[in-house]
Each structure stands twice: as C-alpha cells, then as structure tokens.
Design a protein around this motif. Structure first.
Motif, PDB file in Angstrom:
ATOM      1  N   PHE A  51      81.033  48.924 -71.416  1.00  0.00           N
ATOM      2  CA  PHE A  51      80.965  49.025 -69.563  1.00  0.00           C
ATOM      3  C   PHE A  51      80.066  49.813 -69.560  1.00  0.00           C
ATOM      4  CE2 PHE A  51      82.868  51.602 -66.767  1.00  0.00           C
ATOM      5  CZ  PHE A  51      82.701  50.492 -65.466  1.00  0.00           C
ATOM      6  N   ALA A  52      78.557  49.445 -69.257  1.00  0.00           N
ATOM      7  CA  ALA A  52      77.404  50.704 -69.003  1.00  0.00           C
ATOM      8  C   ALA A  52      78.141  51.674 -67.244  1.00  0.00           C
ATOM      9  CB  ALA A  52      76.253  50.348 -68.799  1.00  0.00           C
ATOM     10  N   PHE A  85      85.224  49.536 -78.713  1.00  0.00           N
ATOM     11  CA  PHE A  85      84.587  49.894 -77.331  1.00  0.00           C
ATOM     12  C   PHE A  85      83.579  50.589 -76.928  1.00  0.00           C
ATOM     13  CE2 PHE A  85      83.918  48.933 -72.586  1.00  0.00           C
ATOM     14  CZ  PHE A  85      83.953  47.530 -72.647  1.00  0.00           C
ATOM     15  N   VAL A  86      82.323  49.999 -76.026  1.00  0.00           N
ATOM     16  CA  VAL A  86      81.325  50.823 -76.075  1.00  0.00           C
ATOM     17  C   VAL A  86      80.881  51.830 -74.500  1.00  0.00           C
ATOM     18  CG1 VAL A  86      79.290  51.836 -76.628  1.00  0.00           C
ATOM     19  CG2 VAL A  86      80.271  50.229 -78.876  1.00  0.00           C
ATOM     20  N   TYR A  87      81.119  52.753 -74.397  1.00  0.00           N
ATOM     21  CA  TYR A  87      81.017  53.119 -72.440  1.00  0.00           C
ATOM     22  C   TYR A  87      79.594  53.263 -73.008  1.00  0.00           C
ATOM     23  CZ  TYR A  87      86.143  52.868 -73.356  1.00  0.00           C
ATOM     24  OH  TYR A  87      87.221  52.316 -73.015  1.00  0.00           O
ATOM     25  N   CYS A  88      78.585  53.541 -72.338  1.00  0.00           N
ATOM     26  CA  CYS A  88      77.844  54.221 -71.981  1.00  0.00           C
ATOM     27  C   CYS A  88      77.185  54.437 -70.340  1.00  0.00           C
ATOM     28  CB  CYS A  88      76.364  53.388 -72.929  1.00  0.00           C
ATOM     29  SG  CYS A  88      76.098  51.868 -72.358  1.00  0.00           S
ATOM     30  N   CYS A  89      76.787  55.992 -70.090  1.00  0.00           N
ATOM     31  CA  CYS A  89      76.634  56.415 -68.996  1.00  0.00           C
ATOM     32  C   CYS A  89      75.123  56.795 -68.862  1.00  0.00           C
ATOM     33  CB  CYS A  89      77.257  57.283 -68.156  1.00  0.00           C
ATOM     34  SG  CYS A  89      78.016  58.392 -68.771  1.00  0.00           S
ATOM     35  N   ASP A  90      74.342  56.788 -67.774  1.00  0.00           N
ATOM     36  CA  ASP A  90      73.078  58.131 -67.678  1.00  0.00           C
ATOM     37  C   ASP A  90      73.576  57.970 -66.189  1.00  0.00           C
ATOM     38  OD1 ASP A  90      70.676  58.130 -69.618  1.00  0.00           O
ATOM     39  OD2 ASP A  90      70.152  58.841 -67.616  1.00  0.00           O
ATOM     40  N   THR A 116      68.643  52.890 -62.825  1.00  0.00           N
ATOM     41  CA  THR A 116      66.997  52.439 -63.161  1.00  0.00           C
ATOM     42  C   THR A 116      67.694  51.938 -64.402  1.00  0.00           C
ATOM     43  OG1 THR A 116      65.821  52.862 -62.274  1.00  0.00           O
ATOM     44  CG2 THR A 116      65.160  51.750 -63.286  1.00  0.00           C
ATOM     45  N   ALA A 117      67.863  52.898 -65.149  1.00  0.00           N
ATOM     46  CA  ALA A 117      68.394  53.074 -66.968  1.00  0.00           C
ATOM     47  C   ALA A 117      69.543  52.731 -66.984  1.00  0.00           C
ATOM     48  CB  ALA A 117      68.405  54.350 -67.963  1.00  0.00           C
ATOM     49  N   VAL A 118      70.418  52.080 -66.288  1.00  0.00           N
ATOM     50  CA  VAL A 118      71.674  51.502 -66.414  1.00  0.00           C
ATOM     51  C   VAL A 118      71.561  50.131 -66.095  1.00  0.00           C
ATOM     52  CG1 VAL A 118      74.471  51.749 -65.832  1.00  0.00           C
ATOM     53  CG2 VAL A 118      72.929  53.658 -65.574  1.00  0.00           C
ATOM     54  N   GLU A 119      71.188  50.093 -64.600  1.00  0.00           N
ATOM     55  CA  GLU A 119      70.931  48.311 -64.695  1.00  0.00           C
ATOM     56  C   GLU A 119      69.688  47.563 -65.869  1.00  0.00           C
ATOM     57  OE1 GLU A 119      69.386  49.338 -60.646  1.00  0.00           O
ATOM     58  OE2 GLU A 119      68.340  47.438 -60.847  1.00  0.00           O
ATOM     59  N   LEU A 120      68.734  48.493 -66.486  1.00  0.00           N
ATOM     60  CA  LEU A 120      67.703  48.352 -67.416  1.00  0.00           C
ATOM     61  C   LEU A 120      69.170  47.848 -68.852  1.00  0.00           C
ATOM     62  CD1 LEU A 120      65.262  50.426 -67.392  1.00  0.00           C
ATOM     63  CD2 LEU A 120      64.957  48.022 -67.423  1.00  0.00           C
ATOM     64  N   VAL A 121      70.116  48.961 -68.862  1.00  0.00           N
ATOM     65  CA  VAL A 121      71.282  48.446 -70.191  1.00  0.00           C
ATOM     66  C   VAL A 121      71.963  47.059 -69.859  1.00  0.00           C
ATOM     67  CG1 VAL A 121      73.232  49.098 -71.099  1.00  0.00           C
ATOM     68  CG2 VAL A 121      71.415  50.807 -70.859  1.00  0.00           C
ATOM     69  N   GLN A 122      72.515  46.950 -68.031  1.00  0.00           N
ATOM     70  CA  GLN A 122      73.305  46.519 -68.228  1.00  0.00           C
ATOM     71  C   GLN A 122      72.652  44.232 -68.016  1.00  0.00           C
ATOM     72  OE1 GLN A 122      73.953  47.608 -64.431  1.00  0.00           O
ATOM     73  NE2 GLN A 122      76.573  48.872 -65.576  1.00  0.00           N
TER      74      GLN A 122
END
Ligand SMILES: C[S@@+](CC[C@H](N)C(=O)[O-])C[C@H]1O[C@@H](n2cnc3c(N)ncnc32)[C@H](O)[C@@H]1O
Length: 323
Positions: free
Chosen positions: A235-236, A209-214, A218-224
């Motif tokens: 889970f971003a 399972f990979v978590y990522c945050c920023d 805007t960046a997180v929305e682009l990931v999601q």
C-alpha cells in the motif's frame, strides 16, 4: 576472508556481502581489499582536515527567503526531481538484506516468533490509538550509518489521553490495508520504490504486507504504476513524516519494521525527533526501526563543492535516541 580477494570478488565468489561492522583492518597490506573499513579511529590531523573541509564548503548560506521556500515547498521540489528522473536516479538497494536481515524471508518467522513469545497476545490490539505510547524507549543497538533501533517492550500506559484516543478511534484492528498480514513493514520516504520492490520480490511470504509513503505525490504515483506493484501485498500513500496533524493509515503497535533510507537527512534537524517519536508508536513492542543515512565527515560531505547550503545535517547529533 581470503587475503587474495578484493571485496567485489569475495562477494561474487561467496555470494555474500560482508555486513557493516565486520570489516576490520588488521593487516595494513590488505588496505585495498574493501572500499571502506569499519570503526577506524581518525588521527587528530585527519579530523581537523575534515572539519576544515566542511567549514570551507559551508561558508555561504542560502538566503533566508530561499530557506523558507525550500522548507514550505519541499514536496514540490521533490515532485520536480521525480518528474525529471522518474525511476532512473536511485539504485535498488542491494545491500538491504545484508545490513538488515530482518527484511529477509526466514527472518520474518524468527522475528515473529520472538514477538509472539514476548507478547503472548494478539497481533494488533483492537482500536489502539496510533499516537499513544508515552514512556516509550528506543534502544540503539549499534551506532553507524546503518542502524537498527528496537522498541523495548513496555507495559501499556494505564490511562491514555482521551483526546488522542478519540482522534484516532477510526483506526481499528480490522479496518486498515494489510490488517490480515502478520508481518508488516513500512518504508517512509520510499521514493520510487528502490527498497520496497526488492523486499516484495525477495520475500514471498504471503503473510507479509509492505506499506510505503513519500510526501512527493509524483514518487508515489511512480510506485503505484510500477508493474511490480501489487495492492494485495503493498500500500503506497502520500504522507509527510513531519506533518504532526496527519496519522499513518495503520494503528499503533501494528508494525514489525519501519525503514528510513536517506530520508532523515532530507528533513530539517528540528523536526527529526518528533517524526521518529510518532513513527515509533506504530511499532509493535520489539519492533525495529532500520535507518541508513549520511554520516558526519562521510565522503558525500567531504566531496561537496563550495556552494550555498541550507544546514548541516548531522543526524547523530540532531536526533537523540533515548537509550
Ligand atoms: C534521498 S531520497 C531517498 C529515497 C529512497 N528512500 C531511496 O533510498 O531510494 C529522499 C526521499 O525522501 C522523501 N522525503 C523528504 N522529506 C520527506 C517528508 N517530510 N515526508 C515524506 N517523505 C519525504 C523525498 O521525496 C525523497 O523521495
């Protein structure tokens, strides 16, 4: 490596990049076989020339008011950056699996076995505070611009700070995203996912399972909204790694790997150590922190044009890792 290959050809022919720390120039005739060599000792003249260049580049400082603005509104500036560039600026990190084999599929199992045999216990301790971990030691394995820092196995502290316990009581072993996974990776300052997506695509282990945050929403929305984003594996979330009052959505001692790629250099040096300390408490004993960033006198710094600057980001000096 065969002397008749350049680095690119060698990679293409053998299908394998050479890991940082293994490219030593023993034959001066082969100087152009790599675009960089490792552990090269600079002459005094070279070091002095680099220092001169850096001094030249950094004579003008950004005014105090602007410095405060950049610090307070850093996430908004990054939002603006990602609104302009979307996911076209940073490239996928193809060197990831060469430099950090811990991220590759087969390594999960080896690493997991090592952890299990070290811990001989459950994967995630029930309702452990995410902020505990006093007496933590992080061990530097080698010093270069890409480093793996491993958390040493420590016996849990006998008494935990009660306030901390209460503050993070809500994070329990079975209540967080990815709680049923056995190998958990968190990327901090993930941008638009140039590290996360290659990991998810390369590593199909269902237990990953990979978590990522920023801190840029805007960046997180682009990931999601990326078509490769799969909430059952990833889970971003928006998170500022310098914010001491916000917890990560995982308990302490729950992560195998934390990745920070070109992120520490984006925060002010005074905040680096605390940010790293907080993150290290999320690692399982034996877990690893993988870093890549700018180094002092690297080409990015030496090529810099004369322009107002904020501060010199010398990670090796600012973020001391206790050994
Ligand atoms: C140079 S970019 C690198 C992005 C990504 N790691 C990569 O290598 O493609 C730095 C990233 O760190 C994020 N960042 C900077 N300061 C941060 C902070 N305090 N908390 C969380 N993210 C931060 C920025 O929004 C940006 O996405």
């Amino acid at each position: 490596m065969d002397a008749s290959y350049t680095e690119g050809e060698h990679t293409a022919v053998c299908g394998k990049r050479q890991q940082f720390g293994s490219r030593f120039l023993s034959d001066p005739a082969r100087v152009f076989h790599h675009n960089a060599w490792d552990s090269v000792e600079w002459s005094e003249e070279q070091a002095a020339a680099a220092e001169r260049k850096v001094q030249e580049n950094s004579t003008q400082r950004v005014c105090q008011e602007k410095q405060v603005d950049y610090e307070i509104n850093a996430n908004k500036y990054w939002n603006d950056f990602y609104k302009i560039h979307e996911n076209g600026f940073f490239k996928d990190r193809h060197w990831l699996f060469t430099e950090f084999p811990e991220l590759a599929p087969s390594q999960n199992q080896n690493h997991l076995k090592a952890l299990l045999s070290e811990n001989k216990g459950s994967e995630v301790p029930a309702c452990r505070s995410s902020e505990d971990g006093s007496g933590l030691i992080i061990e530097a394995q080698h010093s270069c611009s890409s480093v793996s820092l491993g958390r040493k196995t420590q016996p849990p502290p006998v008494e935990e700070n009660v306030t901390q316990k209460l503050r993070h009581l809500e994070i329990c072993a079975d209540e967080f995203p990815g709680s049923s996974a056995t190998y958990r990776i968190l990327e901090v300052g993930c941008g638009v996912g140039n590290t996360v997506f290659p990991i998810l695509q390369t590593n199909n282990d269902p237990r990953l399972f990979v978590y990522c945050c920023d801190f840029s929403s805007t960046a997180v929305e682009l990931v999601q909204t990326n078509s490769a984003y799969d909430p059952s594996r990833c889970f971003a979330f928006v998170h500022d790694l310098c914010d001491e009052d916000k917890s990560y959505p995982v308990p302490g001692d729950s992560l195998d790997v934390i990745i920070l790629i070109f992120v520490l250099s984006a925060i002010i040096p005074d905040k680096m150590q605390n940010a790293i300390n907080r993150l290290s408490r999320l690692l399982k004993p034996g877990g690893m922190m993988l870093l890549r960033d700018y180094g002092r006198y690297d080409m990015a710094q030496l090529r810099f044009k004369k322009a107002p600057f904020l501060c010199r980001r010398e990670i090796a000096d600012s973020c001391k890792v206790p050994v």
